[in-house]
Design an enzyme around this catalytic site. Structure first.
Site, PDB file in Angstrom:
ATOM      1  N   HIS A 159     -10.897  -5.364  -1.033  1.00 47.84           N
ATOM      2  CA  HIS A 159     -11.487  -6.612  -0.889  1.00 47.84           C
ATOM      3  C   HIS A 159     -12.980  -6.590  -1.061  1.00 47.84           C
ATOM      4  O   HIS A 159     -13.587  -7.574  -1.305  1.00 47.84           O
ATOM      5  CB  HIS A 159     -11.247  -7.489   0.732  1.00 47.84           C
ATOM      6  CG  HIS A 159      -9.600  -7.505   0.923  1.00 47.84           C
ATOM      7  ND1 HIS A 159      -8.931  -8.305   0.113  1.00 47.84           N
ATOM      8  CD2 HIS A 159      -9.061  -6.890   1.767  1.00 47.84           C
ATOM      9  CE1 HIS A 159      -7.840  -8.226   0.542  1.00 47.84           C
ATOM     10  NE2 HIS A 159      -7.668  -7.420   1.440  1.00 47.84           N
ATOM     11  N   ASP A 195      -0.831  -3.312  -2.136  1.00 49.18           N
ATOM     12  CA  ASP A 195      -1.111  -3.568  -0.762  1.00 49.18           C
ATOM     13  C   ASP A 195      -0.556  -5.054  -0.843  1.00 49.18           C
ATOM     14  O   ASP A 195      -0.605  -5.668  -1.656  1.00 49.18           O
ATOM     15  CB  ASP A 195      -2.485  -3.569  -0.381  1.00 49.18           C
ATOM     16  CG  ASP A 195      -2.878  -4.130   0.842  1.00 49.18           C
ATOM     17  OD1 ASP A 195      -3.095  -3.094   1.712  1.00 49.18           O
ATOM     18  OD2 ASP A 195      -2.999  -5.111   1.408  1.00 49.18           O
ATOM     19  N   HIS A 197      -1.923  -7.551   0.354  1.00 49.86           N
ATOM     20  CA  HIS A 197      -3.015  -8.646   0.221  1.00 49.86           C
ATOM     21  C   HIS A 197      -3.627  -8.253  -1.175  1.00 49.86           C
ATOM     22  O   HIS A 197      -3.779  -7.090  -1.731  1.00 49.86           O
ATOM     23  CB  HIS A 197      -4.177  -8.534   1.144  1.00 49.86           C
ATOM     24  CG  HIS A 197      -3.648  -8.752   2.519  1.00 49.86           C
ATOM     25  ND1 HIS A 197      -3.367  -7.642   3.363  1.00 49.86           N
ATOM     26  CD2 HIS A 197      -3.356  -9.713   3.263  1.00 49.86           C
ATOM     27  CE1 HIS A 197      -2.861  -7.907   4.539  1.00 49.86           C
ATOM     28  NE2 HIS A 197      -2.786  -9.358   4.356  1.00 49.86           N
ATOM     29  N   ASP A 284       1.364  -2.387   4.364  1.00 56.44           N
ATOM     30  CA  ASP A 284       1.622  -3.745   4.939  1.00 56.44           C
ATOM     31  C   ASP A 284       2.444  -4.433   4.190  1.00 56.44           C
ATOM     32  O   ASP A 284       2.811  -5.915   5.078  1.00 56.44           O
ATOM     33  CB  ASP A 284       0.280  -4.464   5.353  1.00 56.44           C
ATOM     34  CG  ASP A 284      -0.763  -4.425   3.769  1.00 56.44           C
ATOM     35  OD1 ASP A 284      -0.226  -4.099   2.957  1.00 56.44           O
ATOM     36  OD2 ASP A 284      -1.788  -4.982   4.113  1.00 56.44           O
TER      37      ASP A 284
HETATM   38  C1  FKS Z   1      -6.431 -14.782   8.443  1.00 54.09           C
HETATM   39  C2  FKS Z   1      -6.416 -13.266   8.937  1.00 54.09           C
HETATM   40  C3  FKS Z   1      -7.324 -12.577   7.940  1.00 54.09           C
HETATM   41  C4  FKS Z   1      -7.450 -10.303   7.284  1.00 54.09           C
HETATM   42  C5  FKS Z   1      -6.545  -9.480   6.484  1.00 54.09           C
HETATM   43  C6  FKS Z   1      -7.266  -8.308   5.689  1.00 54.09           C
HETATM   44  C7  FKS Z   1      -6.180  -7.483   5.095  1.00 54.09           C
HETATM   45  C8  FKS Z   1      -6.747  -6.220   4.626  1.00 54.09           C
HETATM   46  C9  FKS Z   1      -5.964  -5.240   3.655  1.00 54.09           C
HETATM   47  C10 FKS Z   1      -6.824  -4.148   3.518  1.00 54.09           C
HETATM   48  F1  FKS Z   1      -6.225  -3.161   2.687  1.00 54.09           F
HETATM   49  F2  FKS Z   1      -7.927  -3.979   2.907  1.00 54.09           F
HETATM   50  F3  FKS Z   1      -6.982  -3.150   4.499  1.00 54.09           F
HETATM   51  N1  FKS Z   1      -6.830 -11.082   8.050  1.00 54.09           N
HETATM   52  N2  FKS Z   1      -5.904 -15.725   9.259  1.00 54.09           N
HETATM   53  O1  FKS Z   1      -4.767  -4.896   4.426  1.00 54.09           O
HETATM   54  O2  FKS Z   1      -5.828  -5.808   2.858  1.00 54.09           O
HETATM   55 ZN    ZN Z   2      -3.301  -5.501   3.298  1.00 59.07          ZN
END
Ligand code: FKS
Ligand code: ZN
Length: 345
Positions: A159, A195, A197, A284
């Site tokens: 990110h 991932d 996200h 995840d």
């Molecule tokens: C919104 C909650 C926000 C943030 C999630 C971040 C995911 C991080 C990730 C990484 F690989 F970078 F670690 N939560 N309500 O898993 O993508």
């Molecule tokens: Zn993630």
């Protein structure tokens, strides 16, 4: 497969993140990487430490201004009398100036970030820099002829953009490694982010580049973090047009549709003809993940690894997300074992 790891990741230990208006304990915690390390050692994988690097390869991806900010941030926060983690509370959105750095430290935090889920702590800079060194060490193995390597990085990276942190990420480890592969002579490098996200930072870093193909399979940003990027119509710009591909899938999507997207992405990797593949590896996507909504189960990671091995490319796995700590080790091991057993290193 060579695994690179350092326990310096433990120096980054956030206490709380904001989640829908509430402060909750950080999901992104040291136990995640410890669990992956334990699972890798249990199945006999060789683990080595990182070499040291100067900032130059990191500055190929991140602006010097941003890196100087990260490096000095904790000391400046302490000078304000603060002891708890630093979180921003104001951001320069549309219409505000980004070219002038405010003097106020918290205003600077907002200039260089995009969420309240990413606390900056006493050891964040040291840990983030160490993670980049882990990725660069793994990159050197690949540049030196290894078939595959796993960079067990923490904090994660995908990110983080050229001059911002967020989504638990500070330095984009996968982007630093991909750029280093190019700088070591690779004409083209493919990144395939699996991932849950969207890898918004990686996309933005290479968006105008034709030598780095960036693809990401992720939860549809209409409902899933990071919300404001990762749609299917983002295909690159300028010279990079056609060299960015997103595969947003609805939350709750079946594993069959996830593997359909993987198949499409692998086809594009093959057509691109890269010298190497970088895989930001988040687990995840697991059905039991507490913050994500895909349905992959443990054996599916074996299949993922095997499919990637079939590309027959030098492959650098870089660890990203995954929050079901009890299963995170098994899922990562399965991805790497699936790769090895299908003829990868
Ligand atoms: C919104 C909650 C926000 C943030 C999630 C971040 C995911 C991080 C990730 C990484 F690989 F970078 F670690 N939560 N309500 O898993 O993508
Ligand atoms: Zn993630």
């Amino acid at each position: 497969m060579d695994v690179i790891y350092t326990d310096r990741h433990r120096l980054h230990r956030g206490e709380f993140e904001f989640f829908a208006g509430e402060l909750v304990p950080c999901y992104e915690k040291p136990e995640r990487a410890d669990a992956v390390l334990a699972a890798l050692t249990a199945c006999g994988m060789a683990v080595g430490g990182p070499e040291s690097f100067c900032l130059a390869p990191i500055e190929r991806v991140h602006t010097p201004r941003y890196l100087r900010f990260l490096e000095s941030a904790w000391q400046r926060w302490r000078a304000l009398g603060k002891e708890r983690d630093a979180l921003p509370d104001v951001w320069p959105i549309r219409g505000f100036r980004h070219d002038i750095e405010p003097d106020d430290f918290v205003a600077q935090l907002g200039l260089y970030s995009f969420d309240t889920a990413t606390p900056l702590t006493a050891g964040t800079w040291t840990a983030a820099r160490a993670a980049a060194e882990v990725a660069l060490t793994a990159q050197r193995r690949i540049a030196g002829g290894a078939r595959a390597a796993f960079a067990l990085t923490r904090p994660p990276g995908h990110h983080a953009g050229a001059d911002f942190f967020g989504g638990y990420c500070f330095i984009n480890n996968a982007a630093v490694a991909a750029q280093a592969l190019i700088d070591d002579g690779a004409r083209r490098v493919a990144i395939l982010d699996v991932d849950y996200h969207h890898g918004n930072g990686t996309q933005s870093i290479f968006y105008e580049r034709a030598d780095v193909l960036v693809q990401s399979i992720h939860g549809d940003p209409k409902t899933e973090y990071p919300y404001y990027l990762g749609h299917a119509d983002e295909t690159g710009s300028g010279a990079g047009t056609g060299f960015n591909r997103n595969y947003p899938l609805p939350a709750g999507s079946s594993t069959a549709s996830w593997f359909d997207a993987l198949e499409a992405a692998c086809g594009r990797v093959r057509d691109f003809g890269p010298a190497a593949l970088v895989v930001p590896l988040g687990v995840d996507t697991y059905v039991g993940d507490p913050i994500s909504r895909f349905r992959l189960d443990r054996p599916d990671y074996l299949r993922l690894g095997a499919r990637l091995a079939a590309l027959r490319l030098p492959t650098l796995f870089v660890f990203e997300g995954g929050y079901a700590v009890a299963e995170i080790g098994e899922n990562v091991v399965n991805a790497l074992r699936g790769f090895e057993e299908a003829g990868g290193a």
